[in-house]
Design an enzyme around this catalytic site. Structure first.
Site, mmCIF file in Angstrom:
data_model
loop_
_atom_site.group_PDB
_atom_site.id
_atom_site.type_symbol
_atom_site.label_atom_id
_atom_site.label_comp_id
_atom_site.label_asym_id
_atom_site.label_seq_id
_atom_site.Cartn_x
_atom_site.Cartn_y
_atom_site.Cartn_z
ATOM 1 N N LYS A 50 0.637 -1.261 0.137
ATOM 2 C CA LYS A 50 0.446 -0.148 0.088
ATOM 3 C C LYS A 50 0.995 1.202 -0.011
ATOM 4 C CE LYS A 50 -2.230 -0.962 4.046
ATOM 5 N NZ LYS A 50 -0.944 -2.513 4.355
ATOM 6 N N ARG A 90 -9.347 1.286 8.669
ATOM 7 C CA ARG A 90 -8.644 -0.001 9.254
ATOM 8 C C ARG A 90 -9.743 -0.801 10.459
ATOM 9 N NH1 ARG A 90 -3.210 0.432 8.925
ATOM 10 N NH2 ARG A 90 -1.561 -0.948 9.561
ATOM 11 N N ARG A 106 12.199 -6.207 4.798
ATOM 12 C CA ARG A 106 11.703 -4.690 4.319
ATOM 13 C C ARG A 106 12.725 -3.600 4.897
ATOM 14 N NH1 ARG A 106 6.119 -1.479 5.376
ATOM 15 N NH2 ARG A 106 5.943 -2.664 7.433
ATOM 16 N N ARG A 108 11.637 -2.046 11.005
ATOM 17 C CA ARG A 108 11.064 -1.098 11.622
ATOM 18 C C ARG A 108 10.587 -2.615 12.986
ATOM 19 N NH1 ARG A 108 5.745 -0.073 8.422
ATOM 20 N NH2 ARG A 108 4.228 -0.717 10.376
ATOM 21 N N ARG A 159 0.384 -8.700 13.887
ATOM 22 C CA ARG A 159 -0.610 -7.747 12.771
ATOM 23 C C ARG A 159 -1.480 -9.123 11.539
ATOM 24 N NH1 ARG A 159 4.774 -4.958 10.964
ATOM 25 N NH2 ARG A 159 3.572 -3.467 9.264
HETATM 26 P P1 AP5 Z 1 4.612 -1.762 1.743
HETATM 27 O O1 AP5 Z 1 4.861 -0.797 0.784
HETATM 28 O O2 AP5 Z 1 6.010 -1.106 3.129
HETATM 29 O O3 AP5 Z 1 3.492 -2.396 2.295
HETATM 30 P P2 AP5 Z 1 2.136 -1.953 2.926
HETATM 31 O O4 AP5 Z 1 0.594 -2.151 2.422
HETATM 32 O O5 AP5 Z 1 2.173 -0.232 3.073
HETATM 33 O O6 AP5 Z 1 3.154 -2.475 4.002
HETATM 34 P P3 AP5 Z 1 3.029 -1.535 6.076
HETATM 35 O O7 AP5 Z 1 3.423 -2.828 6.975
HETATM 36 O O8 AP5 Z 1 2.888 -0.025 6.547
HETATM 37 O O9 AP5 Z 1 1.223 -1.583 6.622
HETATM 38 P P4 AP5 Z 1 0.912 -1.940 7.580
HETATM 39 O O10 AP5 Z 1 -0.827 -1.467 7.170
HETATM 40 O O11 AP5 Z 1 1.044 -2.633 8.401
HETATM 41 O O12 AP5 Z 1 1.235 -0.479 8.633
HETATM 42 P P5 AP5 Z 1 1.085 0.691 8.768
HETATM 43 O O13 AP5 Z 1 2.000 1.587 8.886
HETATM 44 O O14 AP5 Z 1 -0.462 1.488 8.014
HETATM 45 O O15 AP5 Z 1 5.498 -3.041 1.624
HETATM 46 C C1 AP5 Z 1 6.132 -3.933 2.142
HETATM 47 C C2 AP5 Z 1 7.778 -4.413 1.368
HETATM 48 O O16 AP5 Z 1 7.165 -5.121 0.268
HETATM 49 C C3 AP5 Z 1 8.746 -3.671 1.691
HETATM 50 O O17 AP5 Z 1 9.821 -3.749 1.634
HETATM 51 C C4 AP5 Z 1 8.240 -3.555 -0.329
HETATM 52 O O18 AP5 Z 1 9.613 -3.263 -0.957
HETATM 53 C C5 AP5 Z 1 8.246 -4.368 -1.063
HETATM 54 N N1 AP5 Z 1 7.346 -4.560 -2.401
HETATM 55 C C6 AP5 Z 1 6.384 -3.674 -1.957
HETATM 56 N N2 AP5 Z 1 5.486 -3.980 -3.351
HETATM 57 C C7 AP5 Z 1 6.242 -5.039 -3.850
HETATM 58 C C8 AP5 Z 1 6.223 -6.238 -4.774
HETATM 59 N N3 AP5 Z 1 4.592 -5.907 -5.986
HETATM 60 N N4 AP5 Z 1 6.752 -7.597 -4.672
HETATM 61 C C9 AP5 Z 1 8.214 -7.477 -3.679
HETATM 62 N N5 AP5 Z 1 8.156 -6.726 -2.699
HETATM 63 C C10 AP5 Z 1 7.244 -5.596 -3.314
HETATM 64 O O19 AP5 Z 1 0.703 0.392 10.533
HETATM 65 C C11 AP5 Z 1 1.642 0.172 11.844
HETATM 66 C C12 AP5 Z 1 1.268 0.816 12.700
HETATM 67 O O20 AP5 Z 1 0.293 1.206 13.417
HETATM 68 C C13 AP5 Z 1 -0.201 -0.628 12.923
HETATM 69 O O21 AP5 Z 1 0.233 -1.742 13.386
HETATM 70 C C14 AP5 Z 1 -1.174 -0.162 14.301
HETATM 71 O O22 AP5 Z 1 -0.375 -0.046 15.057
HETATM 72 C C15 AP5 Z 1 -0.533 1.582 14.135
HETATM 73 N N6 AP5 Z 1 -1.927 2.114 12.870
HETATM 74 C C16 AP5 Z 1 -1.576 2.138 11.383
HETATM 75 N N7 AP5 Z 1 -3.071 2.976 11.076
HETATM 76 C C17 AP5 Z 1 -4.041 2.650 12.279
HETATM 77 C C18 AP5 Z 1 -5.239 2.863 12.048
HETATM 78 N N8 AP5 Z 1 -6.296 2.768 11.086
HETATM 79 N N9 AP5 Z 1 -5.956 1.792 13.312
HETATM 80 C C19 AP5 Z 1 -5.358 1.812 14.014
HETATM 81 N N10 AP5 Z 1 -3.966 1.318 14.098
HETATM 82 C C20 AP5 Z 1 -3.536 2.062 12.882
#
Ligand code: AP5
Length: 214
Positions: free
Chosen positions: A13, A88, A127, A160, A171
């Site tokens: 994402k 979410r 990552r 991270r 997660r």
């Molecule tokens: P990446 O693009 O970083 O993936 P992502 O979907 O953004 O994953 P996140 O881990 O950032 O999402 P998340 O939803 O768990 O975390 P968030 O920060 O929102 O890609 C991942 C990896 O794959 C990278 O290394 C990339 O290079 C690689 N990649 C990408 N595309 C690829 C492809 N096609 N092929 C191969 N490799 C590829 O949330 C973190 C924490 O914050 C949560 O756990 C929670 O505690 C809190 N939080 C955030 N938002 C909320 C909310 N709305 N409500 C409550 N808590 C929240």
């Protein structure tokens, strides 16, 4: 364009939202990035969020909804936005509907990234993230040009805290229980588009553009 990128942790994402937001000239509103910035700055929000994030749990809905309401009220969000990591939970989706209703607008598309659990674990544990500009890389499938150095801003990349395998599995469980029920809601509203999230980053990018324009 008012878009939501929905999908499990590691689905890509952030990688895709960053690029598309640049192309569409709208802000990428990533709750995870906003929370990590608050943690890094030691703000009250950051202090409250850290304990939840480190154990792979969701931060309470009321905290997140306040954060989003403030962000969407900013002038740059009037042009549109990509919500990355929000909503979410069902209460967050309800709150978003109320917020957009108050602004007299609605969502154009919700893009769901479909990726297998095995690939998600591989991606997250490999990552590397930039603590300064939030760019993400992968040790094998999307490596930076110079090992451990951010291509975009030159900062040293980090792993991270929540990308360690046990937390990743937690997660994924939280996603299945609390976030995946949103798919049905957006499907019924007719705005859901599913994109196969495995394959080349550029190919997926093209598929997303077709999904949001189609
Ligand atoms: P990446 O693009 O970083 O993936 P992502 O979907 O953004 O994953 P996140 O881990 O950032 O999402 P998340 O939803 O768990 O975390 P968030 O920060 O929102 O890609 C991942 C990896 O794959 C990278 O290394 C990339 O290079 C690689 N990649 C990408 N595309 C690829 C492809 N096609 N092929 C191969 N490799 C590829 O949330 C973190 C924490 O914050 C949560 O756990 C929670 O505690 C809190 N939080 C955030 N938002 C909320 C909310 N709305 N409500 C409550 N808590 C929240």
């Amino acid at each position: 364009m008012r878009l939501v990128f929905l999908g499990p942790p590691g689905a890509g994402k952030g990688t895709q939202a960053r690029e598309l937001a640049r192309e569409l000239n709208v802000p990428q509103v990533a709750t995870g990035d906003m929370l990590r910035e608050a943690v890094a700055n030691g703000t009250p929000l950051g202090r409250e969020a850290k304990a939840y994030m480190d154990r792979g749990a969701l931060v309470p809905d009321d905290v997140i909804v306040r954060l989003i309401a403030e962000r969407l009220a900013q002038p740059d969000a009037k042009r549109g936005f990509i919500l990355d990591g929000f909503p979410r939970t069902i209460p967050q989706a309800d709150a978003l509907e109320r917020l957009l209703g108050d602004l007299g607008v609605s969502l154009d598309r919700v893009v769901y990234f479909d990726v297998s659990d095995a690939e998600l674990v591989r991606r997250l544990t490999g990552r590397r993230s930039c603590p300064k500009c939030q760019s993400t890389f992968h040790v094998t499938s999307n490596p930076p040009k110079h090992e451990n150095v951010c291509d975009r801003c030159g900062s040293t990349l980090v792993q991270r805290e929540d990308d360690r395998e046990a937390t990743v599995r937690k997660r994924l469980q939280v996603y299945a229980e609390q976030t995946s029920p949103l798919l049905d809601r957006y499907k019924k509203r007719g705005v859901l588009r599913t994109v196969a999230g495995e394959g080349k980053i550029e190919t997926i990018h093209g598929d997303i553009k077709k999904a949001v324009n189609g």
